[in-house]
Design a protein around this motif. Structure first.
Motif, PDB file in Angstrom:
ATOM      1  N   LEU A   1       0.855  -1.185   0.000  1.00 29.96           N
ATOM      2  CA  LEU A   1       0.000   0.000   0.000  1.00 29.96           C
ATOM      3  C   LEU A   1       0.891   1.235   0.000  1.00 29.96           C
ATOM      4  O   LEU A   1       1.958   1.230   0.617  1.00 29.96           O
ATOM      5  CB  LEU A   1      -0.916   0.023   1.224  1.00 29.96           C
ATOM      6  CG  LEU A   1      -1.942  -1.084   1.358  1.00 29.96           C
ATOM      7  CD1 LEU A   1      -2.706  -0.947   2.659  1.00 29.96           C
ATOM      8  CD2 LEU A   1      -2.906  -1.085   0.178  1.00 29.96           C
ATOM      9  N   GLY A   2       0.426   2.287  -0.693  1.00 30.51           N
ATOM     10  CA  GLY A   2       1.246   3.487  -0.722  1.00 30.51           C
ATOM     11  C   GLY A   2       0.525   4.687  -1.291  1.00 30.51           C
ATOM     12  O   GLY A   2      -0.671   4.644  -1.590  1.00 30.51           O
ATOM     13  N   LEU A   3       1.286   5.765  -1.463  1.00 31.06           N
ATOM     14  CA  LEU A   3       0.776   7.040  -1.956  1.00 31.06           C
ATOM     15  C   LEU A   3       1.620   7.475  -3.143  1.00 31.06           C
ATOM     16  O   LEU A   3       2.858   7.421  -3.082  1.00 31.06           O
ATOM     17  CB  LEU A   3       0.843   8.096  -0.857  1.00 31.06           C
ATOM     18  CG  LEU A   3       0.291   9.471  -1.197  1.00 31.06           C
ATOM     19  CD1 LEU A   3      -1.236   9.413  -1.330  1.00 31.06           C
ATOM     20  CD2 LEU A   3       0.675  10.475  -0.117  1.00 31.06           C
ATOM     21  N   GLU A   4       0.938   7.906  -4.214  1.00 24.48           N
ATOM     22  CA  GLU A   4       1.637   8.354  -5.419  1.00 24.48           C
ATOM     23  C   GLU A   4       1.220   9.777  -5.762  1.00 24.48           C
ATOM     24  O   GLU A   4       0.034  10.105  -5.737  1.00 24.48           O
ATOM     25  CB  GLU A   4       1.338   7.428  -6.597  1.00 24.48           C
ATOM     26  CG  GLU A   4       2.074   7.819  -7.857  1.00 24.48           C
ATOM     27  CD  GLU A   4       1.782   6.894  -9.010  1.00 24.48           C
ATOM     28  OE1 GLU A   4       2.720   6.250  -9.503  1.00 24.48           O
ATOM     29  OE2 GLU A   4       0.601   6.806  -9.409  1.00 24.48           O
ATOM     30  N   ILE A   5       2.199  10.610  -6.081  1.00 26.13           N
ATOM     31  CA  ILE A   5       1.947  11.968  -6.556  1.00 26.13           C
ATOM     32  C   ILE A   5       2.565  12.054  -7.949  1.00 26.13           C
ATOM     33  O   ILE A   5       3.761  11.776  -8.122  1.00 26.13           O
ATOM     34  CB  ILE A   5       2.577  13.025  -5.624  1.00 26.13           C
ATOM     35  CG1 ILE A   5       1.965  12.912  -4.228  1.00 26.13           C
ATOM     36  CG2 ILE A   5       2.379  14.423  -6.189  1.00 26.13           C
ATOM     37  CD1 ILE A   5       2.623  13.780  -3.193  1.00 26.13           C
ATOM     38  N   GLY A   6       1.741  12.414  -8.925  1.00 29.17           N
ATOM     39  CA  GLY A   6       2.216  12.449 -10.296  1.00 29.17           C
ATOM     40  C   GLY A   6       1.936  13.776 -10.965  1.00 29.17           C
ATOM     41  O   GLY A   6       1.338  14.688 -10.376  1.00 29.17           O
ATOM     42  N   ALA A   7       2.351  13.883 -12.205  1.00 29.82           N
ATOM     43  CA  ALA A   7       2.090  15.065 -13.014  1.00 29.82           C
ATOM     44  C   ALA A   7       2.221  14.683 -14.478  1.00 29.82           C
ATOM     45  O   ALA A   7       2.979  13.775 -14.826  1.00 29.82           O
ATOM     46  CB  ALA A   7       3.069  16.178 -12.675  1.00 29.82           C
ATOM     47  N   MET A   8       1.458  15.361 -15.319  1.00 26.29           N
ATOM     48  CA  MET A   8       1.562  15.152 -16.756  1.00 26.29           C
ATOM     49  C   MET A   8       1.357  16.474 -17.470  1.00 26.29           C
ATOM     50  O   MET A   8       0.798  17.418 -16.917  1.00 26.29           O
ATOM     51  CB  MET A   8       0.556  14.121 -17.246  1.00 26.29           C
ATOM     52  CG  MET A   8      -0.915  14.481 -17.096  1.00 26.29           C
ATOM     53  SD  MET A   8      -1.639  15.797 -18.124  1.00 26.29           S
ATOM     54  CE  MET A   8      -1.272  15.249 -19.768  1.00 26.29           C
TER      55      MET A   8
END
Length: 193
Positions: free
Chosen positions: A79-86
């Motif tokens: 389990l985890g947390l993801e921060i992205g951008a495009m």
């Protein structure tokens, strides 16, 4: 005459030995970058057979990146947390941006004595979208899968394919509702600690 004992071969162990590579609390941090592929918009007010139900996003190929922090609950579940951008370009040379923040759960398959790992995952959370003066916050779902080579006990390198499903819902006027469909293909480096 010397007495000798004839060697008797040991019986083969027919039990399958299960090796655990990860334990509860093992953590990972990854960085990813790659290609963002706009697919299409779907109008949920129209029947799937209607030719106007699916339209182009009018976006160019773009780029994406993400940072992920996760922890194993057992050998396979994480389990985890993801921060992205495009980013991607429009036909009028304006930029379109999305910044998703998702809570992600994954199940990792391990092959070749943990030399190869294949995680299958889904992320859910919020997505911030920006185009010209417009800024929206909506829901996002990101199912995907990866293929990783475990270089050492500390580092893994691989690739991910992730589908982005972004519903844009307007409660006051449903005629503007759209379901955004996008994809990314990225390369990743993962640090295990």
């Amino acid at each position: 005459m010397l007495a000798y004992a004839e060697e008797i071969p040991e019986e083969e162990n027919t039990e399958k030995i299960s090796i655990k590579y990860h334990a509860m609390g093992d953590q990972v941090f990854s960085i990813s970058a790659g290609l963002f592929i706009p697919l299409y918009f779907n109008n949920p007010n129209l029947a799937w057979s209607d030719s106007d139900a699916f339209t182009s996003t009018n976006l160019s190929l773009g780029g994406n990146g993400a940072l992920y922090y996760g922890a194993f609950l057992n050998n396979n579940i994480q389990l985890g947390l993801e921060i992205g951008a495009m980013f991607a370009g429009s036909p009028n040379d304006h930029n379109f941006y999305m910044v998703p923040i998702t809570f992600r759960g994954s199940y990792e398959f391990q092959f070749k004595n943990n030399l190869i790992a294949v995680p299958v995952y889904i992320g859910a959370g919020i997505n911030m979208t920006s185009y010209l003066e417009s800024f929206n916050v909506e829901m996002i779902l990101k199912p995907g899968a990866g293929f990783y080579w475990n270089y050492s006990s500390d580092w893994s390198f691989g690739t991910n394919v992730t589908y982005w499903w972004v519903p844009q819902i307007y409660p006051g006027d449903s005629q503007y509702n759209r379901l955004g469909n996008f994809m990314d293909i990225s390369l990743s480096a993962v640090y295990h600690f």
